[in-house]
Design an enzyme around this catalytic site. Structure first.
Site, mmCIF file in Angstrom:
data_model
loop_
_atom_site.group_PDB
_atom_site.id
_atom_site.type_symbol
_atom_site.label_atom_id
_atom_site.label_comp_id
_atom_site.label_asym_id
_atom_site.label_seq_id
_atom_site.Cartn_x
_atom_site.Cartn_y
_atom_site.Cartn_z
ATOM 1 N N SER A 142 91.155 31.874 24.448
ATOM 2 C CA SER A 142 91.175 33.252 24.899
ATOM 3 C C SER A 142 89.834 34.062 24.493
ATOM 4 C CB SER A 142 92.354 34.012 24.545
ATOM 5 O OG SER A 142 92.173 35.383 25.193
ATOM 6 N N ALA A 186 87.436 33.490 34.827
ATOM 7 C CA ALA A 186 88.013 33.276 33.377
ATOM 8 C C ALA A 186 89.763 32.637 34.019
ATOM 9 C CB ALA A 186 88.782 34.680 32.908
ATOM 10 N N SER A 221 98.543 45.860 36.202
ATOM 11 C CA SER A 221 98.389 44.914 37.277
ATOM 12 C C SER A 221 97.796 45.723 38.642
ATOM 13 C CB SER A 221 99.748 44.575 37.877
ATOM 14 O OG SER A 221 99.980 43.668 37.085
ATOM 15 N N GLU A 271 95.365 38.532 32.762
ATOM 16 C CA GLU A 271 94.626 38.116 33.768
ATOM 17 C C GLU A 271 95.204 37.780 35.264
ATOM 18 O OE1 GLU A 271 91.188 35.741 32.943
ATOM 19 O OE2 GLU A 271 91.105 36.445 30.806
ATOM 20 N N ILE A 327 92.545 44.246 24.620
ATOM 21 C CA ILE A 327 91.558 43.789 24.744
ATOM 22 C C ILE A 327 91.007 42.786 23.730
ATOM 23 C CG2 ILE A 327 88.827 44.657 25.083
ATOM 24 C CD1 ILE A 327 90.804 45.647 26.992
ATOM 25 N N THR A 328 90.998 41.397 24.311
ATOM 26 C CA THR A 328 90.570 40.389 23.120
ATOM 27 C C THR A 328 89.100 40.649 22.595
ATOM 28 O OG1 THR A 328 91.974 38.709 24.395
ATOM 29 C CG2 THR A 328 90.139 37.990 22.983
#
Length: 429
Positions: free
Chosen positions: A126, A285, A173, A407, A201-202
């Site tokens: 990720s 991604a 979504s 995602e 938020i990565t």
């Protein structure tokens, strides 16, 4: 050894063994005849020599450098920042980008990289995926020459860390309803003022740059901005971590809180507007996720097989001898083999410019669903031992729930495909 060096050395070795006209062709004859449980449908034969060399470079790094860290990282919710620098030195970041020190390889090669990273942990994949697809990707695709020159090489080397801000507390979504806004700054000429919040938020707590999507108040259109942390006044750009997660604990996750954050107008992507920008990045991604979760499933199969062969019950028989265990392994192995072939096909189509978003929705949904279902089933083979993190299977299960959700949750991707089949929109009444 860098990615390019690795496959160049592999190619030089091939030159000594094969005619020049065969170079770059797929590796059809290298696999021996017979059934290989690790590669049931001989997917390796579909990859070029370069792609195989890249996969081997990624696998060596992941097994030697990432695997020894993962239990400690997962237990303590600690992400080792230096991982991105290590990946950058090998050319594993932004691998499909041409120039700026990036490898410029195929989407298949990029998928093989994510497969090897996620074979260790979905959280590690990720972090790399966000850096490559969601930060470097939009800068490369939508950025000006000045923006590319300013950020791509440093991001590709892992000198800078990036994050991607689309999801909001009230809009997951349904990103079209995002509430983050951008307006001309009231006191700084040539700047926009951004306000709003992003969540899940990565990389955000350690990010040097953030690609953030906001609605221009002047037009109502969604636009993309690159925010540099060191250029933001105190209190205008905050990225608190989100702790106590049940999954992806080896990656770092946070929020982005914007309060009249000043962003230069030259940091806005000049031409792309609407959801086309973020969705284009997300599709790249998602393709990586479709590859990556197969790596996690493959690791689960390997660990379950080893455990079942070593664990003895009922007259000292290995439990691998019993029908229920063999069926669980067979189901998982079948889904992994099919999933890899699907990911390979869509990646080749993307390399040829023939991919459509629904293809990516299909494989992201299917591969994530099957990886999660099979890992949950394989977990049963370990019995009570599955509770111990030293067996790794529970970590994969927890992580794969997240990959199925982020995602594009699987049900949302089902509606994307359903719309393409019927021509009818099911997202709204």
């Amino acid at each position: 050894m860098s990615l390019r060096t690795a496959f160049r050395q592999a190619t030089r070795q091939v030159v000594r063994q094969r005619p020049v006209q065969q170079l770059g062709r797929r590796n059809v004859s290298d696999q021996p005849a017979g059934y290989l449980w690790e590669d049931p449908l001989n997917s390796q034969s579909l990859y070029t020599e370069e792609e195989l060399a890249i996969q081997e470079t990624a696998r060596s790094y992941c097994q030697e450098r990432l695997l020894p860290r993962v239990l400690d990282a997962y237990r303590n919710e600690h992400y080792h920042r230096e991982i991105l620098t290590e990946m950058g030195e090998l050319g594993l970041l932004g691998p499909t980008i041409d120039g700026y020190g990036c490898a410029g390889v195929s989407n298949v090669a990029s998928g093989l990289i994510t497969r090897e990273i996620e074979r260790v942990d979905s959280g590690y994949r990720s972090g790399a995926s966000v850096q490559s697809s969601l930060v470097m990707g939009p800068i490369d695709q939508f950025g000006t020459k000045e923006q590319k020159d300013r950020w791509l090489e440093k991001l590709g080397q892992g000198q800078l860390v990036g994050c991607f801000g689309l999801t909001e507390p009230n809009h997951g979504s349904d990103p079209g309803s995002l509430e983050t806004t951008a307006k001309p700054h009231p006191s700084k000429e040539g700047y926009y003022s951004l306000s709003g919040a992003k969540t899940w938020i990565t990389n955000s707590p350690i990010a040097d740059v953030a690609v953030v999507w906001a609605k221009l108040k002047e037009t109502g259109k969604i636009r993309g901005f690159v925010i540099e942390r060191d250029q933001c006044p105190p209190g205008t750009f905050e990225t608190p971590p989100l702790k106590n997660k049940n999954g992806l604990r080896a990656s770092i996750t946070g929020m982005i809180q914007l309060d009249e954050c000043p962003v230069p107008k030259e940091n806005m992507f000049p031409d792309v507007e609407g959801l086309k920008g973020p969705f284009s990045c997300l599709n790249s991604a998602r393709l990586g996720i479709a590859w990556g979760v197969m790596g996690a499933l493959e690791d689960a199969i390997d660990r379950t097989r080893t455990y079942a062969l070593e664990r003895r019950q009922f007259k000292n028989n290995p439990i691998a001898k019993y029908q229920l265990v063999q069926k669980k392994l067979t189901d998982a192995s079948t889904d992994a083999a099919y999933g890899l072939l699907a990911a390979h096909q869509v990646s080749r189509l993307k390399d040829e410019g023939k991919v459509v978003p629904e293809m990516i929705s299909m494989i992201k949904r299917q591969n994530c669903d099957r990886a999660l279902i099979n890992c949950r089933t394989l977990q049963e083979v370990f019995g009570g031992n599955a509770v111990s993190d030293e067996y790794h299977i529970g970590r994969h299960v927890s992580n794969l729930f997240v990959t199925q959700t982020y995602e594009g949750q699987s049900d949302i991707h089902a509606l994307v495909i359903g719309r393409a089949i019927t021509g009818l929109q099911a997202f709204v009444g």
